[in-house]
Enzyme design. Structure first.
Site, PDB file in Angstrom:
ATOM      1  N   GLU A 287     -25.595 -22.973   4.632  1.00  0.00           N
ATOM      2  CA  GLU A 287     -24.401 -22.264   5.101  1.00  0.00           C
ATOM      3  C   GLU A 287     -23.213 -23.231   5.130  1.00  0.00           C
ATOM      4  O   GLU A 287     -23.334 -24.344   5.642  1.00  0.00           O
ATOM      5  CB  GLU A 287     -24.637 -21.692   6.494  1.00  0.00           C
ATOM      6  CG  GLU A 287     -25.739 -20.634   6.501  1.00  0.00           C
ATOM      7  CD  GLU A 287     -25.778 -19.810   7.786  1.00  0.00           C
ATOM      8  OE1 GLU A 287     -26.247 -18.663   7.726  1.00  0.00           O
ATOM      9  OE2 GLU A 287     -25.345 -20.306   8.846  1.00  0.00           O
ATOM     10  N   GLU A 299     -24.992 -25.468   8.462  1.00  0.00           N
ATOM     11  CA  GLU A 299     -26.426 -25.510   8.797  1.00  0.00           C
ATOM     12  C   GLU A 299     -27.262 -24.971   7.651  1.00  0.00           C
ATOM     13  O   GLU A 299     -26.750 -24.314   6.747  1.00  0.00           O
ATOM     14  CB  GLU A 299     -26.729 -24.736  10.085  1.00  0.00           C
ATOM     15  CG  GLU A 299     -26.568 -23.247   9.984  1.00  0.00           C
ATOM     16  CD  GLU A 299     -27.186 -22.506  11.170  1.00  0.00           C
ATOM     17  OE1 GLU A 299     -28.019 -23.082  11.890  1.00  0.00           O
ATOM     18  OE2 GLU A 299     -26.848 -21.331  11.354  1.00  0.00           O
ATOM     19  N   ARG A 303     -35.599 -20.156   5.947  1.00  0.00           N
ATOM     20  CA  ARG A 303     -36.380 -18.898   5.919  1.00  0.00           C
ATOM     21  C   ARG A 303     -35.674 -17.897   5.018  1.00  0.00           C
ATOM     22  O   ARG A 303     -34.563 -18.153   4.547  1.00  0.00           O
ATOM     23  CB  ARG A 303     -36.430 -18.331   7.336  1.00  0.00           C
ATOM     24  CG  ARG A 303     -35.020 -18.160   7.896  1.00  0.00           C
ATOM     25  CD  ARG A 303     -34.950 -17.393   9.178  1.00  0.00           C
ATOM     26  NE  ARG A 303     -33.650 -17.529   9.816  1.00  0.00           N
ATOM     27  CZ  ARG A 303     -32.569 -16.831   9.524  1.00  0.00           C
ATOM     28  NH1 ARG A 303     -32.613 -15.922   8.569  1.00  0.00           N
ATOM     29  NH2 ARG A 303     -31.433 -17.027  10.158  1.00  0.00           N
ATOM     30  N   VAL A 306     -31.619 -12.057   6.192  1.00  0.00           N
ATOM     31  CA  VAL A 306     -31.367 -10.607   6.192  1.00  0.00           C
ATOM     32  C   VAL A 306     -30.621 -10.203   4.915  1.00  0.00           C
ATOM     33  O   VAL A 306     -30.911  -9.184   4.308  1.00  0.00           O
ATOM     34  CB  VAL A 306     -30.514 -10.217   7.433  1.00  0.00           C
ATOM     35  CG1 VAL A 306     -30.185  -8.731   7.422  1.00  0.00           C
ATOM     36  CG2 VAL A 306     -31.220 -10.602   8.728  1.00  0.00           C
TER      37      VAL A 306
HETATM   38  P1  ADP Z   1     -25.594 -20.926  14.756  1.00  0.00           P
HETATM   39  O1  ADP Z   1     -26.803 -21.711  14.386  1.00  0.00           O
HETATM   40  O2  ADP Z   1     -25.498 -20.689  16.230  1.00  0.00           O
HETATM   41  O3  ADP Z   1     -25.387 -19.703  13.926  1.00  0.00           O
HETATM   42  P2  ADP Z   1     -23.549 -22.348  13.193  1.00  0.00           P
HETATM   43  O4  ADP Z   1     -23.444 -23.828  13.165  1.00  0.00           O
HETATM   44  O5  ADP Z   1     -24.088 -21.662  11.984  1.00  0.00           O
HETATM   45  O6  ADP Z   1     -24.367 -21.920  14.500  1.00  0.00           O
HETATM   46  O7  ADP Z   1     -22.145 -21.732  13.530  1.00  0.00           O
HETATM   47  C1  ADP Z   1     -21.993 -20.362  13.814  1.00  0.00           C
HETATM   48  C2  ADP Z   1     -20.554 -19.938  13.600  1.00  0.00           C
HETATM   49  O8  ADP Z   1     -19.664 -20.708  14.437  1.00  0.00           O
HETATM   50  C3  ADP Z   1     -20.032 -20.179  12.196  1.00  0.00           C
HETATM   51  O9  ADP Z   1     -20.378 -19.118  11.306  1.00  0.00           O
HETATM   52  C4  ADP Z   1     -18.544 -20.252  12.446  1.00  0.00           C
HETATM   53  O10 ADP Z   1     -18.052 -18.936  12.650  1.00  0.00           O
HETATM   54  C5  ADP Z   1     -18.459 -20.992  13.760  1.00  0.00           C
HETATM   55  N1  ADP Z   1     -18.346 -22.450  13.555  1.00  0.00           N
HETATM   56  C6  ADP Z   1     -19.346 -23.357  13.554  1.00  0.00           C
HETATM   57  N2  ADP Z   1     -18.886 -24.604  13.293  1.00  0.00           N
HETATM   58  C7  ADP Z   1     -17.537 -24.479  13.133  1.00  0.00           C
HETATM   59  C8  ADP Z   1     -16.460 -25.400  12.833  1.00  0.00           C
HETATM   60  N3  ADP Z   1     -16.688 -26.696  12.660  1.00  0.00           N
HETATM   61  N4  ADP Z   1     -15.201 -24.896  12.737  1.00  0.00           N
HETATM   62  C9  ADP Z   1     -14.976 -23.572  12.908  1.00  0.00           C
HETATM   63  N5  ADP Z   1     -15.922 -22.663  13.199  1.00  0.00           N
HETATM   64  C10 ADP Z   1     -17.186 -23.105  13.306  1.00  0.00           C
END
Ligand code: ADP
Length: 461
Positions: A287, A299, A303, A306
């Protein structure tokens, strides 16, 4: 790629226990049957009437309705696998799919876990070790250190200044959009850290935090990969999942609009390299946030996701079958050069929830009409008379379309949504119909905040 005799004889299992429920249980069962494998379905007491129970070779109730006592009960699932003579477990998504201890326990019980090794799951499950592995492999990451924040306040302030405000504090063990806090400026930094640390300790059992640049108007773009155990890995193109409400994806599409091959190609290849470097096996998703022409890794999901169908529609690859085959030890039967992206695909998540308040809606589906026609696919477990229980996620169906262009795919989704009728419970279909009439969405390239802003404007109108 050609297989050696040992590799093609590698089919180590002929029965798969599907450790999940709902639409993904149906999807995995189809894939298994098409590969000639027997299936074991499991259920909680609330899911005794699930339609995929009667089409499985075995159907076992493993516990009470609460997920903690059934779909998350590792011992009960392993016992069911043993009783039913399963040789493998497919975890689907959610529940135990990214639980390294479960993958380990399954392997120790002599079962194939249809997913990566437990050590890959553990590395990627900790966001700091994931970031470190990605930086080492040359995957572009969000600016910020790949180490946990220290306790010393002065050092923390220095790190924030080096990154530049606004910054975001994230829990290393966070997930599901929780355990994150944006810090706009220095005077609220320490308070934000104390609050997030406490939350992280309570929710994820570890106070470990890290800091990175907060991107203000990014899109969410992800890359699907699949790897075998023989050193082969490919990426299957990209998806845009920026249409989110409370960090939950609502509509996904493939490919991401306006992303030219020159800019995505090196990122896809870096993902493949990262997989080879960490010895990754199975399907996975990298992602990224995408802002001002640059990609930033956030991240990796270790897996099936969806939204995998939009990639299946554009690549023509059956991702679930491919995932099972590599778990059987087969050599991946496609090269990067074989991977193409044809046309455009959208997926709408149909949820049992109020279209305005988004509160979950349980009850009996009294009437169901599903759309048909070229380029339309519906992944669902519900039927007229089905009882939607309040215990689990509200996803009841996925509506997927495919057409030559993005505009045609949008028109096809409008048709598909018009042909979908669910009565007896509330669904988000009226909201999805309105969204597919929106001009800015039709233009493409909207960011991750667009949907929330659109909802706010709609409420105010
Ligand atoms: P989770 O594992 O809880 O889904 P993520 O690291 O994938 O966490 O982040 C979830 C969401 O948070 C992202 O899709 C984005 O919308 C927001 N986000 C995460 N990191 C950042 C960042 N560095 N800047 C802006 N938004 C962020």
């Amino acid at each position: 790629m050609l297989e050696t005799p040992e590799q093609s004889a590698a089919g180590r299992f002929d029965t798969v226990l599907i450790a999940n429920r709902g639409e993904i249980a149906v999807r995995i069962q189809h894939a298994c049957r098409e590969l000639g494998l027997k299936t074991v379905a499991i259920c909680s007491e609330a899911d005794r009437e699930a339609p995929y129970g009667s089409t499985a070779d075995r159907f076992l109730c493993i516990g009470p309705s609460s997920a903690a006592k059934s779909y998350l009960n590792q011992d009960a699932i392993l016992l069911a696998a043993r009783l039913a003579g399963a040789g493998a477990i497919h975890p689907g998504y959610g529940f135990l799919s990214e639980n390294a201890a479960f993958a380990d326990a399954a392997e120790k019980a002599g079962l194939t876990f249809i997913g990566p090794t437990s050590s890959s799951i553990a590395t990627m499950g900790d966001k700091i070790s994931a970031k470190r592995a990605m930086m080492a492999a040359g995957v572009p990451c969000v600016p910020g250190p790949d180490t946990a924040l220290p306790d010393d306040p002065d050092t923390i302030e220095r790190i924030a200044l080096e990154i530049g405000y606004p910054v975001i504090i994230k829990a290393a063990g966070g997930g599901g959009g929780r355990g994150m806090r944006v810090v706009p400026k220095a005077d609220v930094l320490h308070e934000a850290i104390a609050l997030t640390r406490e939350e992280a300790r309570k929710a994820f059992g570890s106070p470990s935090l890290y800091m990175e640049k907060f991107l203000e108007h990014p899109r969410h773009i992800e890359i699907q990969v699949i790897c075998d155990d023989h050193g082969n890995a490919v990426w299957l193109g990209h998806r845009d999942c920026s249409m989110q409400r409370r960090h939950q994806k609502v509509v996904e599409e493939a490919p991401a609009a306006g992303i030219v091959p020159d800019i995505i190609q090196p990122v896809g290849m870096a993902c493949v390299q990262a997989c080879l470097q960490i010895g990754y096996r199975g399907v996975g998703t990298f992602e990224f946030l995408y802002e001002d022409g640059a990609f930033y890794f956030i991240e990796m999901n270790t897996r099936l996701q969806v939204e995998h169908p939009v990639t299946e529609m554009t690549s023509g690859v059956d991702i679930v079958q491919a995932q099972i085959r590599v778990a059987q030890g087969h050599v991946l039967d496609l090269n990067q050069g074989d991977v193409t992206c044809e046309g455009h695909s959208f997926e709408c998540r149909i949820n049992a929830e109020d279209p305005d308040s988004f509160l979950p809606s349980a009850g009996v589906v009294t009437h169901l009409a599903l759309p048909t026609g070229p380029g339309i696919r519906v992944d669902t477990h519900i039927h007229a008379g089905y009882k939607v229980s309040p215990y689990y996620d509200s996803l009841i169906a996925k509506l997927i379309v495919h057409a030559p262009t993005r505009a045609e795919a949008m028109a096809r989704m409008r048709e598909a949504l018009a042909g979908t009728e669910v009565e007896g419970i509330s669904t988000n279909i009226p909201f999805l119909r309105a969204l597919f009439e929106d001009g800015a969405f039709a233009q493409g390239e909207t960011d991750i905040h667009y949907l929330e802003q659109w909802l706010k404007l709609r409420r105010a109108a």
